[in-house]
Design a protein around this motif. Sequence first.
Motif, mmCIF file in Angstrom:
data_model
loop_
_atom_site.group_PDB
_atom_site.id
_atom_site.type_symbol
_atom_site.label_atom_id
_atom_site.label_comp_id
_atom_site.label_asym_id
_atom_site.label_seq_id
_atom_site.Cartn_x
_atom_site.Cartn_y
_atom_site.Cartn_z
ATOM 1 N N SER A 54 2.802 -5.814 -1.484
ATOM 2 C CA SER A 54 1.455 -5.393 -1.866
ATOM 3 C C SER A 54 1.288 -5.691 -3.350
ATOM 4 C CB SER A 54 1.291 -3.895 -1.593
ATOM 5 O OG SER A 54 0.194 -3.375 -2.298
ATOM 6 N N ASP A 199 -3.498 -4.728 -3.077
ATOM 7 C CA ASP A 199 -3.027 -3.339 -3.022
ATOM 8 C C ASP A 199 -4.028 -2.365 -2.399
ATOM 9 O OD1 ASP A 199 -4.773 -3.424 -5.183
ATOM 10 O OD2 ASP A 199 -3.390 -2.513 -6.621
ATOM 11 N N GLN A 200 -5.302 -2.436 -2.777
ATOM 12 C CA GLN A 200 -6.261 -1.481 -2.222
ATOM 13 C C GLN A 200 -6.538 -1.739 -0.747
ATOM 14 O OE1 GLN A 200 -6.987 1.231 -3.824
ATOM 15 N NE2 GLN A 200 -5.718 0.381 -5.458
ATOM 16 N N ALA A 203 -3.707 -0.311 1.085
ATOM 17 C CA ALA A 203 -3.841 1.145 1.190
ATOM 18 C C ALA A 203 -4.778 1.529 2.330
ATOM 19 C CB ALA A 203 -4.344 1.722 -0.130
ATOM 20 N N SER A 386 -0.237 1.828 -0.237
ATOM 21 C CA SER A 386 -0.235 0.368 -0.361
ATOM 22 C C SER A 386 1.076 -0.216 0.151
ATOM 23 C CB SER A 386 -0.452 -0.046 -1.819
ATOM 24 O OG SER A 386 -1.730 0.323 -2.265
#
Length: 456
Positions: A54, A199-200, A203, A386
């Motif tokens: 990530s 990353d988001q 998540a 993430s």
Amino acid sequence: MYGEDLGLVARYSRELPLILGGGRVEQDATVLIGRVREMLEKAGRSGCSVVGLSVYRGSVVAWRRGEPLGGVVTWMDSRGLEEYSRLPPLARLASKTPVLGKALQPGSPALVIRRLWLSHPGARVWSVDGFLSDLLTGEFTSDPGQAALTGLISPYSLKPLASVIRLLGLGGLELPRLHFHDTPLSRVDGVAVGPMVADQQAASIGLGCLRAGCAKATLGTGLFIDAPLEGGLPLFTGDLIPVVNLALPGRVCYGLEGFAAGVGMVFDAFARVLGGFGVLEEKALEPGDPAPVVPVLAGLRTPYRPLLRGAVLGVSPGFTAASLAKGLILGTLLTLLTIYRELAGRVGGFRELRIGGGLSRLGLLASSIASAVGVRVYRSVDYNDSARGAALVAGYASGVVSRQDLLNPPVSLVEVEPLEGLRLSGVDAWLGLVDALASKDFWKRLEEIRRSSWER
């Protein structure tokens, strides 16, 4: 590390320091690749069957033949703002249009890519995922979610935005090949590595928030709220960012996102001043009037206020540590509500909000959020969602995780109890205050004061 049942087995972390100064916010690209290789080696020694990556977004690096040509220019750096003033008049005019505007606005990664590419002709310049892919596997590829946020790849078609590339004078820039999330694994130093995920978006996957009606909020270095969409992206999204959460053959999961940069870093700084996060929460519960804190370090994305910087407001004769702690909680809540309300208005509301990230472990902040948003709020037990999302994608690409578990994974959640008696009605007033602080004149005068103070 996660087990076959997707439950958390162990956690291991290494810090990647920020290099700060003069509006620059960088990370050492050589240290970055070293940290990643170290993690992969540890995963191999630990017996992991597959590793997911990530990668943080909006951060750009230039490299040539495997060697970085400088640091990673992070998403909090001011060079995108500086580059905007150097754009040709036609590009600045196009930045005001609703379709191309996001790709050409101050703060867009496309502007940082332009700056580095003009400084290093012939080099490869891209977001961190392309850099890692090239150095780890020898293939220059990019995650569709990351690529769609650079401003050079359309989130609608996942093809190059030829008009933006032409306006920025980037006709000779080499673009990476997009690596969809079902792509077969690569072998890196004997370890099987899955496709990278922004990353988001990772998540959202890790929190099981890919279906309409579920909003995801990550309270980490920044404050990010994502809303999944049914079907395709709307053409006009206002100050919200269109995102690609997951890209599979025949199915792309889209969403809308709003964020405020640097909220977690503000909490870290205040916690150090007050003596720790526990003290911060204790002080916030003491009597006293709050001094509202604008918890933003590098501009507000929703609403779009790129010049906004952090501030402590309303310092009065009765100012105490409690005023500061209360003001930080209040300012963070109002910032979150501003973004949440914009997203809810666009998608028709939410049934629930799932929160994760390091700050979600602060009980007072989580309970305040539950009181303010008006829907059920659930906190992730494994707050590093993430990493979990990246593991799910890697597991799916390797055949370990089913498509059903990828799209709707089992998630350990705890419902957050709201605070009794908390009522927030100042969102509109907060927006007016933010507009005043985000004005060009205010920002210019603040910089003049800083420079004169430094010289003396």
